[in-house]
Write a protein that holds these residues in place. Structure first.
Motif, PDB file in Angstrom:
ATOM      1  N   SER A  74      -5.777   9.932   0.587  1.00  0.00           N
ATOM      2  CA  SER A  74      -6.305  10.706   1.706  1.00  0.00           C
ATOM      3  C   SER A  74      -7.090   9.822   2.657  1.00  0.00           C
ATOM      4  CB  SER A  74      -7.199  11.838   1.180  1.00  0.00           C
ATOM      5  OG  SER A  74      -7.819  12.522   2.236  1.00  0.00           O
ATOM      6  N   PHE A  75      -7.916   8.937   2.089  1.00  0.00           N
ATOM      7  CA  PHE A  75      -8.708   8.032   2.917  1.00  0.00           C
ATOM      8  C   PHE A  75      -7.802   7.105   3.715  1.00  0.00           C
ATOM      9  CE2 PHE A  75     -10.693   3.845   3.452  1.00  0.00           C
ATOM     10  CZ  PHE A  75     -11.812   4.195   4.182  1.00  0.00           C
ATOM     11  N   MET A  76      -6.745   6.595   3.069  1.00  0.00           N
ATOM     12  CA  MET A  76      -5.836   5.682   3.757  1.00  0.00           C
ATOM     13  C   MET A  76      -5.132   6.389   4.912  1.00  0.00           C
ATOM     14  SD  MET A  76      -2.519   3.585   2.336  1.00  0.00           S
ATOM     15  CE  MET A  76      -1.490   5.045   2.448  1.00  0.00           C
TER      16      MET A  76
ATOM     17  N   TYR B 240      -1.187   2.398  -7.342  1.00  0.00           N
ATOM     18  CA  TYR B 240      -2.265   2.123  -6.397  1.00  0.00           C
ATOM     19  C   TYR B 240      -1.986   0.907  -5.520  1.00  0.00           C
ATOM     20  CZ  TYR B 240      -5.343   5.260  -9.053  1.00  0.00           C
ATOM     21  OH  TYR B 240      -5.901   6.345  -9.654  1.00  0.00           O
ATOM     22  N   SER B 241      -1.050   0.060  -5.930  1.00  0.00           N
ATOM     23  CA  SER B 241      -0.874  -1.231  -5.254  1.00  0.00           C
ATOM     24  C   SER B 241      -0.554  -1.074  -3.773  1.00  0.00           C
ATOM     25  CB  SER B 241       0.227  -2.048  -5.937  1.00  0.00           C
ATOM     26  OG  SER B 241       1.483  -1.390  -5.829  1.00  0.00           O
ATOM     27  N   HIS B 242       0.170   0.001  -3.389  1.00  0.00           N
ATOM     28  CA  HIS B 242       0.511   0.167  -1.980  1.00  0.00           C
ATOM     29  C   HIS B 242      -0.637   0.750  -1.166  1.00  0.00           C
ATOM     30  CE1 HIS B 242       1.123   4.360  -3.203  1.00  0.00           C
ATOM     31  NE2 HIS B 242       1.083   4.687  -1.920  1.00  0.00           N
ATOM     32  N   LEU B 243      -1.737   1.133  -1.860  1.00  0.00           N
ATOM     33  CA  LEU B 243      -2.904   1.653  -1.147  1.00  0.00           C
ATOM     34  C   LEU B 243      -3.914   0.563  -0.832  1.00  0.00           C
ATOM     35  CD1 LEU B 243      -3.592   4.951  -3.152  1.00  0.00           C
ATOM     36  CD2 LEU B 243      -2.325   4.669  -1.020  1.00  0.00           C
ATOM     37  N   ALA B 244      -3.710  -0.621  -1.379  1.00  0.00           N
ATOM     38  CA  ALA B 244      -4.660  -1.707  -1.140  1.00  0.00           C
ATOM     39  C   ALA B 244      -4.556  -2.177   0.302  1.00  0.00           C
ATOM     40  CB  ALA B 244      -4.388  -2.872  -2.091  1.00  0.00           C
ATOM     41  N   VAL B 245      -5.706  -2.547   0.870  1.00  0.00           N
ATOM     42  CA  VAL B 245      -5.741  -3.121   2.215  1.00  0.00           C
ATOM     43  C   VAL B 245      -5.550  -4.623   2.085  1.00  0.00           C
ATOM     44  CG1 VAL B 245      -7.138  -3.467   4.280  1.00  0.00           C
ATOM     45  CG2 VAL B 245      -7.297  -1.316   3.014  1.00  0.00           C
TER      46      VAL B 245
END
Length: 420
Positions: free
Chosen positions: A221-223, A45-50
């Motif tokens: 998907s959201f990203m 998940y770390s690469h999905l963080a803003v």
């Protein structure tokens, strides 16, 4: 240095709580399985963080799953997870050259703040859950309480950090920072951690993996949708910059050419107007180009105030502007331009000259050619007609409108659109 000391203190505090709490409160085998899943998916998940820069600190905005693991495994268990996960991310960012200069201290801060918060959640859960155990939805009430407290304590850590950095200086700044937290994000944290805790306690590993995967797919998907929207906004912004006149913020000549192509065979009845400021050179010579620019800006804004959303205004060169009037009859175009001409004459431009504000009264001349866009005449020829009519207005004394209804030159069958 004060920021680094605070981060080290936070890390050492969480380490002390973990060590003094004793051994793991669950079987080692169960903990290792849970640790593996949490470490794997948290890293994924770390690469999905803003990531948002706040002063010298990078803030990762993403859903955290630490609370569920903290309640399940206790302070020592969550400290091990946070240390393993944060340093894995640290190594990945170093290897991919995406790490900040202070990435090591950022990792220490994340370990300290999340491990300490989750340890507090562990003690609070086992203190207040017996009170709510028999209450309908008592488990979720407890989770709401815990996440609210954890969110507030997390904000307090950051407020202290930003205060040391000088980014937060007043109580109002601190309150505004707390208010900026998203309620929806808190809701995701509450329900994600609540469900994960249930699956951990019952050792339903398939359900736990399913929830992790579901959250990942939704977040991914959201990203991607967010990035697509962001890219479109950036493209639209660059296109707007490419087609916008820098001085007046109306359309430029490039966009005029593009619009001509679009309207050329539209079958619309159009009023093509070419206008410019009378005796503009005298304004520049008497004052300076900065004053002249202010007059041009004022002139463009005045014209724009008379137009509808469907009309077009272009700066076609220097103090010359071109207008495309749509959805109007010939007489309506003439009336509007006369109103516009009088409005310009009676509304002087304000400018600064030699530290004084001056008002510059000015006039404009207009050439209007009204015609129907069709194969019988290219729109560029209509523009030339309007430009020649402007020259006639100038030659006949300025501050004038010279117009021609080009529909009278067309065969009767071509003069009107089908909706007239």
């Amino acid at each position: 240095m004060r920021v680094k000391l605070f981060i080290i203190l936070l890390f050492l505090t969480s380490l002390t709580v973990a060590v003094t709490s004793g051994q793991l409160i669950i079987e080692t085998k169960t903990y290792v399985v849970a640790l593996g899943f949490y470490w794997l998916f948290s890293t994924l998940y770390s690469h999905l963080a803003v990531i948002v820069k706040k002063g010298n600190v990078s803030m990762d905005y993403g859903v955290t799953y630490s609370i569920s693991m903290g309640i399940f495994a206790g302070p020592l268990g969550i400290f091990i997870l946070e240390t393993l996960y944060r340093f894995t991310v640290y190594i990945i960012r170093k290897a991919t050259k995406t790490a900040d200069e202070e990435e090591f201290y950022h990792s220490l801060y994340n370990i300290g703040s999340f491990a300490l918060n989750s340890s507090i959640a562990y003690y609070l859960f086992h203190t207040i859950y017996p009170i709510f155990e028999t209450v309908p939805l008592g488990f979720w009430i407890v989770m709401i309480i815990l996440v609210t407290i954890m969110s507030l304590s997390s904000d307090i850590y950051l407020i202290i950090l930003f205060s040391l950095m000088g980014d937060i200086k007043t109580t109002k700044d601190a309150i505004d920072f707390i208010k900026s937290r998203s309620i929806l994000d808190m809701g995701k944290i509450i329900f994600s951690n609540g469900l994960l805790l249930m699956f951990l306690q019952s050792e339903q590993w398939e359900m736990l993996i399913g929830l992790f995967l579901l959250n990942y797919l939704v977040s991914r998907s959201f990203m991607e949708k967010n990035q697509s929207i962001q890219h479109k906004l950036e493209r639209d912004k660059f296109e707007q910059m490419a087609y916008t006149d820098f001085l007046t913020e109306v359309y430029n000549r490039a966009y005029m050419d593009k619009t001509m192509v679009q309207l050329n065979q539209s079958g619309e009845q159009l009023g093509i107007i070419v206008t410019d400021i009378d005796s503009f050179k005298r304004i520049n010579d008497t004052y300076n180009h900065a004053v002249g620019d202010r007059v041009i800006q004022h002139f463009a804004a005045t014209i724009q105030s008379y137009l509808d959303d469907t009309d077009f205004l272009f700066r076609s060169g220097g103090e010359e502007f071109t207008i495309f009037l749509r959805n109007r009859s010939y007489q309506e175009c003439v009336t509007l331009i006369e109103q516009m001409k009088d409005g310009i004459m009676h509304k002087p431009a304000a400018a600064e000259y030699k530290s004084n504000e001056i008002l510059l009264q000015h006039t404009a001349s207009f050439g209007l050619y009204y015609y129907k866009a069709c194969d019988a005449m290219d729109i560029k020829k209509a523009y030339v007609h309007a430009d020649n009519l402007l020259l006639k207005a100038k030659d006949s004394g300025k501050n004038r409108l010279v117009s021609k209804n080009g529909l009278t030159d067309l065969p009767l069958s071509l003069r009107y659109t089908t909706n007239n």
